[in-house]
Design a protein around this motif. Structure first.
Motif, PDB file in Angstrom:
ATOM      1  N   ARG A   1       0.625  -1.261  -0.087  1.00 28.99           N
ATOM      2  CA  ARG A   1       0.400   0.081   0.231  1.00 28.99           C
ATOM      3  C   ARG A   1       1.081   1.341   0.154  1.00 28.99           C
ATOM      4  NH1 ARG A   1      -5.188  -0.872   1.326  1.00 28.99           N
ATOM      5  NH2 ARG A   1      -5.791  -2.695   1.318  1.00 28.99           N
ATOM      6  N   LEU A   2       0.175   2.798  -0.121  1.00 26.38           N
ATOM      7  CA  LEU A   2       1.235   3.688  -0.702  1.00 26.38           C
ATOM      8  C   LEU A   2       0.956   4.165   0.952  1.00 26.38           C
ATOM      9  CD1 LEU A   2      -0.469   5.240  -3.994  1.00 26.38           C
ATOM     10  CD2 LEU A   2       1.857   4.393  -3.023  1.00 26.38           C
ATOM     11  N   LYS A   3       2.076   5.185   1.123  1.00 29.54           N
ATOM     12  CA  LYS A   3       2.540   5.397   2.401  1.00 29.54           C
ATOM     13  C   LYS A   3       1.929   7.293   2.501  1.00 29.54           C
ATOM     14  CE  LYS A   3       5.576   3.983   5.589  1.00 29.54           C
ATOM     15  NZ  LYS A   3       6.572   4.567   6.366  1.00 29.54           N
ATOM     16  N   HIS A   4       1.841   7.405   1.047  1.00 27.88           N
ATOM     17  CA  HIS A   4       1.482   9.002   0.554  1.00 27.88           C
ATOM     18  C   HIS A   4       0.643   9.425  -0.228  1.00 27.88           C
ATOM     19  CE1 HIS A   4       3.852   9.943   3.628  1.00 27.88           C
ATOM     20  NE2 HIS A   4       5.243   9.174   2.841  1.00 27.88           N
ATOM     21  N   PRO A   5       0.035   9.910  -1.332  1.00 33.36           N
ATOM     22  CA  PRO A   5      -0.739   9.832  -2.617  1.00 33.36           C
ATOM     23  C   PRO A   5       0.446  10.316  -3.003  1.00 33.36           C
ATOM     24  CG  PRO A   5      -1.852  11.946  -0.683  1.00 33.36           C
ATOM     25  CD  PRO A   5      -0.383  11.547  -0.039  1.00 33.36           C
ATOM     26  N   ALA A   6       0.260   9.924  -4.090  1.00 32.37           N
ATOM     27  CA  ALA A   6       1.149   9.332  -5.557  1.00 32.37           C
ATOM     28  C   ALA A   6       0.433   9.295  -7.078  1.00 32.37           C
ATOM     29  CB  ALA A   6       2.021   8.312  -5.132  1.00 32.37           C
ATOM     30  N   LYS A   7       1.483  10.107  -8.024  1.00 32.97           N
ATOM     31  CA  LYS A   7       0.922   9.891  -8.955  1.00 32.97           C
ATOM     32  C   LYS A   7       2.476   8.989  -9.665  1.00 32.97           C
ATOM     33  CE  LYS A   7      -0.417  13.068 -11.702  1.00 32.97           C
ATOM     34  NZ  LYS A   7      -1.212  14.310 -12.605  1.00 32.97           N
ATOM     35  N   LEU A   8       1.741   7.645 -10.302  1.00 35.44           N
ATOM     36  CA  LEU A   8       2.881   6.819 -10.749  1.00 35.44           C
ATOM     37  C   LEU A   8       2.025   6.437 -12.243  1.00 35.44           C
ATOM     38  CD1 LEU A   8       1.967   5.492  -7.863  1.00 35.44           C
ATOM     39  CD2 LEU A   8       2.164   3.270  -8.719  1.00 35.44           C
ATOM     40  N   PHE A   9       3.281   6.192 -13.012  1.00 34.68           N
ATOM     41  CA  PHE A   9       3.994   6.368 -14.179  1.00 34.68           C
ATOM     42  C   PHE A   9       4.439   5.276 -14.399  1.00 34.68           C
ATOM     43  CE2 PHE A   9       5.765   9.568 -12.493  1.00 34.68           C
ATOM     44  CZ  PHE A   9       6.903   9.666 -12.872  1.00 34.68           C
ATOM     45  N   MET A  10       4.641   5.157 -16.686  1.00 32.63           N
ATOM     46  CA  MET A  10       5.243   4.177 -16.967  1.00 32.63           C
ATOM     47  C   MET A  10       4.769   3.471 -16.156  1.00 32.63           C
ATOM     48  SD  MET A  10       9.390   5.993 -17.955  1.00 32.63           S
ATOM     49  CE  MET A  10       9.793   4.719 -19.368  1.00 32.63           C
ATOM     50  N   ILE A  11       3.879   2.612 -15.612  1.00 33.67           N
ATOM     51  CA  ILE A  11       3.704   1.214 -15.208  1.00 33.67           C
ATOM     52  C   ILE A  11       3.497   0.164 -16.310  1.00 33.67           C
ATOM     53  CG2 ILE A  11       1.979  -0.079 -14.190  1.00 33.67           C
ATOM     54  CD1 ILE A  11       0.729   2.874 -13.332  1.00 33.67           C
ATOM     55  N   THR A  12       4.820  -0.444 -16.624  1.00 36.84           N
ATOM     56  CA  THR A  12       4.298  -1.897 -17.691  1.00 36.84           C
ATOM     57  C   THR A  12       3.480  -2.971 -16.718  1.00 36.84           C
ATOM     58  OG1 THR A  12       5.852  -2.895 -19.076  1.00 36.84           O
ATOM     59  CG2 THR A  12       6.314  -2.395 -16.817  1.00 36.84           C
ATOM     60  N   THR A  13       2.948  -3.894 -17.738  1.00 34.69           N
ATOM     61  CA  THR A  13       2.651  -4.917 -17.501  1.00 34.69           C
ATOM     62  C   THR A  13       3.321  -5.950 -18.350  1.00 34.69           C
ATOM     63  OG1 THR A  13       0.788  -4.530 -19.354  1.00 34.69           O
ATOM     64  CG2 THR A  13       0.131  -4.497 -17.043  1.00 34.69           C
ATOM     65  N   LYS A  14       4.447  -5.467 -19.147  1.00 30.48           N
ATOM     66  CA  LYS A  14       5.222  -6.325 -19.795  1.00 30.48           C
ATOM     67  C   LYS A  14       6.600  -7.368 -18.852  1.00 30.48           C
ATOM     68  CE  LYS A  14       3.548  -5.618 -23.710  1.00 30.48           C
ATOM     69  NZ  LYS A  14       3.614  -7.008 -24.980  1.00 30.48           N
ATOM     70  N   HIS A  15       5.790  -7.971 -18.470  1.00 29.15           N
ATOM     71  CA  HIS A  15       7.323  -9.311 -17.319  1.00 29.15           C
ATOM     72  C   HIS A  15       8.224  -9.012 -17.469  1.00 29.15           C
ATOM     73  CE1 HIS A  15       8.908 -12.258 -15.066  1.00 29.15           C
ATOM     74  NE2 HIS A  15       7.405 -12.405 -14.483  1.00 29.15           N
ATOM     75  N   ALA A  16       9.122  -9.030 -18.935  1.00 36.05           N
ATOM     76  CA  ALA A  16      10.339  -9.221 -19.329  1.00 36.05           C
ATOM     77  C   ALA A  16      10.905  -7.564 -18.798  1.00 36.05           C
ATOM     78  CB  ALA A  16      10.864  -9.331 -20.365  1.00 36.05           C
TER      79      ALA A  16
END
Length: 336
Positions: free
Chosen positions: A308-323
């Protein structure tokens, strides 16, 4: 491995298609399109990653009908070998090769480092007034730019393509880390490789980049640029296991939802669940923000096996490519 100067594609070559033309190339190539002012230069670099084709597809769009270029524009199309490996545009870099966008300003025995040095030397010799390096993210994402410099020139280059710019202290060996006051360099992530509008982002931005008489003087940008500071690179530690699933997978050190990339650039509230942790807990993960300010325990906590996140945050460059998640990173984040 060296850069090959090749002529602008002919009408007949254009009819045969982009992949056919790439197959005919001798290796990494450099093409020059003269502008109205032949003594000024701008440089476009693309295909450093062989699976990120928006830049080269935008180049191909301009092959037959380029805009009237204000200055001489140079295109460098780099990792053609990887782009043609297997199905076209599916391989980031060959397994036995380093990531090309981790080779700039570094030395190594692989020819990729010499190629990066040659490309950089050619750019420096030209003294271009601007350089853009065109990429895609591996997960679904809106477009954004990345720079190590937050001055007006870098913002204005970014504004030709997007309304977001990340200002980073992380150093990985990317081309944009070699920026200078005289020749500002900006990375543009046009959106996800599968996103239908990514090529349009590249085409529209490059049209402005090629045709604008002056990129900087009396230019307020085509987009108001939101700047995000101190992005943190979040990684799984080496040799640990990652799984994408909609529930906890017991044998995995980290389980992430298969649709986690839906959060790209969306603010997430404190206490939001990111995924599930295995027996190693938070110790399975590590961070890099270039300054050592954000250890993993400052950003996340574990509750009943949930990450879980400790603070409000913006995530990006999230990948679902396992490798890619294992070899590069899980995602970046900025904390509110």
């Amino acid at each position: 491995m060296t850069l090959h100067d090749v002529p602008w594609p002919t009408e007949e070559e254009h009819k045969q298609g982009l992949v056919s033309w790439l197959n005919a190339m001798p290796g990494p190539v450099w093409l020059t399109l003269p502008g109205k002012d032949v003594n000024r230069h701008r440089v476009v670099v693309t295909l450093l990653h062989g699976n990120e084709q928006s830049g080269v597809e935008a180049f191909w769009h301009f092959v037959q009908n380029p805009p009237v270029c204000a200055v001489t524009v140079h295109f460098c199309i780099v990792n053609i070998e990887a782009s043609l490996h297997g199905a076209p545009f599916t391989t980031r870099h060959l397994e036995h090769k380093p990531d090309m966008n981790r080779c700039f300003g570094k030395t190594g025995s692989d020819p990729s480092y010499a190629l990066a040095a040659e490309l950089l030397a050619r750019i420096n010799a030209l003294k271009p007034e601007a350089v853009v390096d065109i990429h895609n993210t591996s997960g679904t994402s809106p477009a954004f730019a990345v720079s190590i410099n937050d001055d007006e020139k870098h913002q204005q280059i970014a504004s030709l393509f997007t309304e977001r710019m990340l200002c980073t202290s992380v150093r990985l060996g990317a081309l944009m880390e070699q920026t200078s006051d005289a020749s500002p360099m900006v990375t543009v992530e046009c959106g996800g490789v599968k996103d239908h509008n990514s090529v349009e982002v590249a085409k529209n931005g490059l049209h402005h980049f090629m045709s604008a008489e002056d990129l900087f003087f009396n230019h307020t940008g085509f987009w108001p640029v939101e700047r995000l500071y101190h992005p943190v690179r979040v990684q799984l530690k080496p040799d640990l296991s990652l799984c994408y699933h909609d529930r906890f997978v017991e044998e995995s050190d980290l389980t992430l939802p298969p649709d986690i990339d839906r959060h790209n650039f969306g603010w997430m509230a404190a206490d939001s669940q990111i995924g599930w942790l295995g027996t190693k807990g938070l110790d399975a993960m590590t961070t890099n923000d270039g300054e050592g300010k954000y250890p993993i325990s400052a950003l996340f906590y574990e509750q009943d096996g949930e990450l879980r996140l400790k603070h409000p945050a913006k995530l990006f460059m999230i990948t679902t490519k396992h490798a890619i998640a294992l070899s590069d990173c899980l995602f970046y984040m900025v904390v509110d």
